[in-house]
Design an enzyme around this catalytic site. Structure first.
Site, PDB file in Angstrom:
ATOM      1  N   LYS A   1       0.858  -1.184   0.000  1.00  0.00           N
ATOM      2  CA  LYS A   1       0.000   0.000   0.000  1.00  0.00           C
ATOM      3  C   LYS A   1       0.888   1.224   0.000  1.00  0.00           C
ATOM      4  CE  LYS A   1      -4.500   0.805   0.041  1.00  0.00           C
ATOM      5  NZ  LYS A   1      -5.593  -0.034  -0.456  1.00  0.00           N
TER       6      LYS A   1
HETATM    7  P1  NAD Z   1     -12.946   7.334  -3.126  1.00  0.00           P
HETATM    8  O1  NAD Z   1     -11.961   8.387  -2.818  1.00  0.00           O
HETATM    9  O2  NAD Z   1     -13.309   7.107  -4.550  1.00  0.00           O
HETATM   10  O3  NAD Z   1     -14.298   7.595  -2.306  1.00  0.00           O
HETATM   11  C1  NAD Z   1     -14.352   7.724  -0.915  1.00  0.00           C
HETATM   12  C2  NAD Z   1     -15.772   8.144  -0.560  1.00  0.00           C
HETATM   13  O4  NAD Z   1     -15.929   8.111   0.852  1.00  0.00           O
HETATM   14  C3  NAD Z   1     -16.112   9.580  -0.992  1.00  0.00           C
HETATM   15  O5  NAD Z   1     -17.445   9.596  -1.449  1.00  0.00           O
HETATM   16  C4  NAD Z   1     -15.979  10.371   0.309  1.00  0.00           C
HETATM   17  O6  NAD Z   1     -16.767  11.548   0.314  1.00  0.00           O
HETATM   18  C5  NAD Z   1     -16.499   9.343   1.284  1.00  0.00           C
HETATM   19  N1  NAD Z   1     -16.114   9.567   2.674  1.00  0.00           N
HETATM   20  C6  NAD Z   1     -14.891   9.820   3.188  1.00  0.00           C
HETATM   21  N2  NAD Z   1     -14.966   9.937   4.518  1.00  0.00           N
HETATM   22  C7  NAD Z   1     -16.274   9.717   4.847  1.00  0.00           C
HETATM   23  C8  NAD Z   1     -16.999   9.698   6.049  1.00  0.00           C
HETATM   24  N3  NAD Z   1     -16.386   9.917   7.210  1.00  0.00           N
HETATM   25  N4  NAD Z   1     -18.331   9.446   5.995  1.00  0.00           N
HETATM   26  C9  NAD Z   1     -18.952   9.226   4.834  1.00  0.00           C
HETATM   27  N5  NAD Z   1     -18.317   9.218   3.651  1.00  0.00           N
HETATM   28  C10 NAD Z   1     -16.997   9.477   3.663  1.00  0.00           C
HETATM   29  O7  NAD Z   1     -12.386   5.990  -2.474  1.00  0.00           O
HETATM   30  P2  NAD Z   1     -12.751   4.478  -2.877  1.00  0.00           P
HETATM   31  O8  NAD Z   1     -11.751   4.030  -3.868  1.00  0.00           O
HETATM   32  O9  NAD Z   1     -14.203   4.361  -3.175  1.00  0.00           O
HETATM   33  O10 NAD Z   1     -12.395   3.727  -1.518  1.00  0.00           O
HETATM   34  C11 NAD Z   1     -13.318   3.620  -0.451  1.00  0.00           C
HETATM   35  C12 NAD Z   1     -12.894   2.495   0.473  1.00  0.00           C
HETATM   36  O11 NAD Z   1     -12.844   1.265  -0.268  1.00  0.00           O
HETATM   37  C13 NAD Z   1     -11.495   2.626   1.093  1.00  0.00           C
HETATM   38  O12 NAD Z   1     -11.500   1.988   2.349  1.00  0.00           O
HETATM   39  C14 NAD Z   1     -10.615   1.845   0.132  1.00  0.00           C
HETATM   40  O13 NAD Z   1      -9.404   1.412   0.733  1.00  0.00           O
HETATM   41  C15 NAD Z   1     -11.539   0.685  -0.186  1.00  0.00           C
HETATM   42  N6  NAD Z   1     -11.272  -0.043  -1.423  1.00  0.00           N
HETATM   43  C16 NAD Z   1     -11.177   0.596  -2.612  1.00  0.00           C
HETATM   44  C17 NAD Z   1     -10.959  -0.150  -3.773  1.00  0.00           C
HETATM   45  C18 NAD Z   1     -10.924   0.480  -5.144  1.00  0.00           C
HETATM   46  O14 NAD Z   1     -10.866  -0.265  -6.131  1.00  0.00           O
HETATM   47  N7  NAD Z   1     -10.991   1.790  -5.280  1.00  0.00           N
HETATM   48  C19 NAD Z   1     -10.801  -1.534  -3.695  1.00  0.00           C
HETATM   49  C20 NAD Z   1     -10.919  -2.165  -2.451  1.00  0.00           C
HETATM   50  C21 NAD Z   1     -11.160  -1.408  -1.329  1.00  0.00           C
END
Ligand code: NAD
Length: 435
Positions: free
Chosen positions: A125
């Site tokens: 990461k």
């Molecule tokens: P992103 O940046 O695209 O979106 C994050 C979202 O969460 C945004 O809508 C933001 O406004 C919201 N957010 C942040 N803090 C918040 C809070 N306290 N309350 C409510 N909403 C909040 O990120 P993402 O890629 O969608 O990742 C989200 C989660 O999924 C993370 O934990 C990431 O590690 C995990 N993840 C992502 C992927 C991927 O392919 N992008 C894969 C596996 C896991």
């Protein structure tokens, strides 16, 4: 644990010696999960000790010329937790709260995730402490390029392959790919995944994590005997994972009654019009102010009445403080590390089933793996083929974990750890110790 090794660990391993506190320390929470599985599996100290340590931790200074002419230095990390089963794999996060322990935990969960779905990868990461919401596009590009140059010492298509995470996206992956390609002197699409299609990205990658979340939930509904279309869904986070999950659930006739982002939530017990909200966000860059639903506070949002709760934002959202008030029957972890150890225990006591992150959100890394395979072969597959292969892998992993949980009478997180650790233990044992 059936793996055998002649190597003995020097230190005495005492699993679960930590108190179940420090809910806000992701590394601590991750180690609690590991210790719990180690205790259940009577894991060899050799394997446990290896998993308790990150293989390689790189901290970099990232000087960036800001738009006002001043130079600001950001702190960045790239951590490779384990590479016993193949090159390291994991996303890059841009966020003000990034810290070493968070990146360590996220790299550990990537190791476990790749092992649970049986991808030939280890875990990594990266992240930069920054607030991209307060930076211009030019500043983000310069920061991304310098960070990539700084970590190019340890990344590469056969070593460690970054991908998007919170606040990083396809454009940022394209800049990383371009910067790395400039340093090695040839185009190297396989160095990152989650790229735009035009530079070696894969069809279906953008939606892959949300699609995987849907597949595991549909499978859970089949096993638990409930009708998914009659089970109201609440999704926290409307970024890559949350918004695509909302769209896919809604496209399959499910009732998404709540969605939220960092500014707050939207709620309609009759079901939200997800495509209308997508159009609204396209125009306004946020879901705040959408008039056709009730507005809900960030804190109250997770406690909305629903059957399925999908945290898809950040770590440590479900804690000992709100776990007793959660109304959902099923928690499907779209985010990494959203549930603390104490919340997990409360959910177990209350009979709430949690499908853990290392299984539920593995769709993203699975299609990232497909993207990397396509890049290495310069031969690209159809979206139909990608989604079919994704479904096969995710349902296969779900079945293995669900069946083990039933057989061992444990929760799904513990079962998923047992599946992953078995694979990691075998690899470590077969490879042996160098020197
Ligand atoms: P992103 O940046 O695209 O979106 C994050 C979202 O969460 C945004 O809508 C933001 O406004 C919201 N957010 C942040 N803090 C918040 C809070 N306290 N309350 C409510 N909403 C909040 O990120 P993402 O890629 O969608 O990742 C989200 C989660 O999924 C993370 O934990 C990431 O590690 C995990 N993840 C992502 C992927 C991927 O392919 N992008 C894969 C596996 C896991």
């Amino acid at each position: 644990m059936e793996t055998k090794t002649t190597v003995k660990s020097a230190s005495v391993v005492k699993p679960l010696e930590r108190a179940e506190s420090h809910e806000d320390n992701a590394w601590h929470q991750a180690m609690l999960q590991l210790d719990r599985a180690a205790l259940k599996m009577k894991l060899e100290p050799f394997v446990l000790e290896r998993l308790r340590h990150c293989k390689r931790i790189l901290t970099v200074s990232v000087p960036v010329k800001m738009d006002d002419g001043q130079v600001k230095v950001f702190e960045g990390y790239r951590i490779q937790h384990n590479m016993d089963r193949g090159p390291a794999k994991g996303g890059i996060r841009y966020h003000p709260l990034v810290c070493l322990d968070e990146v360590k935990a996220l790299s550990f969960w990537m190791t476990m995730k790749c092992a649970v779905v049986n991808l030939p990868y280890g875990g990594a990461k990266g992240g930069i402490i920054c607030d991209p919401k307060k930076m211009s596009k030019g500043e983000i590009e310069r920061m991304t390029r310098r960070y990539t140059a700084e970590i190019s010492l340890i990344i590469g298509p056969e070593k460690d392959i970054p991908a998007p995470d919170v606040n990083t996206n396809e454009q940022i992956m394209a800049w990383m790919m371009d910067t790395y390609s400039m340093t090695v002197g040839y185009s190297c699409p396989g160095v990152v995944t989650g790229k735009p299609i035009e530079v070696g990205g894969s069809l279906g990658r953008r939606e892959a994590t949300g699609r995987g979340v849907f597949y595991v939930t549909r499978e859970l509904a089949a096993r638990e005997g409930f009708d998914l279309r009659k089970a109201p869904v609440v999704i926290q986070g409307f970024g890559n994972v949350g918004s695509n999950a909302a769209k896919i659930f809604s496209d399959h006739g499910c009732k998404v009654i709540g969605i939220s982002d960092v500014g707050g939530g939207l709620y309609d017990p009759k079901g939200l019009d997800i495509s209308d909200i997508f159009h609204y966000r396209e125009k306004n860059e946020t879901i705040a102010g959408y008039a056709k639903a009730e507005h809900v506070d960030v804190d109250a949002f997770l406690e909305l009445p629903c059957d399925i709760l999908i945290p898809a934002a950040m770590e440590n959202q479900l804690t000992k403080a709100n776990a007793p008030k959660i109304k959902a029957k099923y928690v499907i972890e779209g985010a990494n590390g959203p549930t603390s150890g104490e919340a997990d225990r409360i959910f177990n006591e209350r009979g709430i089933i949690v499908v853990p992150d290392i299984l539920a959100n593995a769709g993203g890394v699975t299609v990232s793996y497909f993207e990397w395979v396509q890049d290495m072969q310069s031969y690209f597959w159809s979206e139909k083929e990608i989604n079919a292969r994704l479904q096969e892998i995710i349902i296969g992993a779900f079945t293995e974990v669900f069946d083990l949980a039933k057989k061992e009478k444990v929760d799904m997180r513990l079962a998923a750890f047992m599946v992953g650790i078995r694979r990691l233990g075998k690899a470590a044992s077969i490879r042996g110790m160098y020197p």
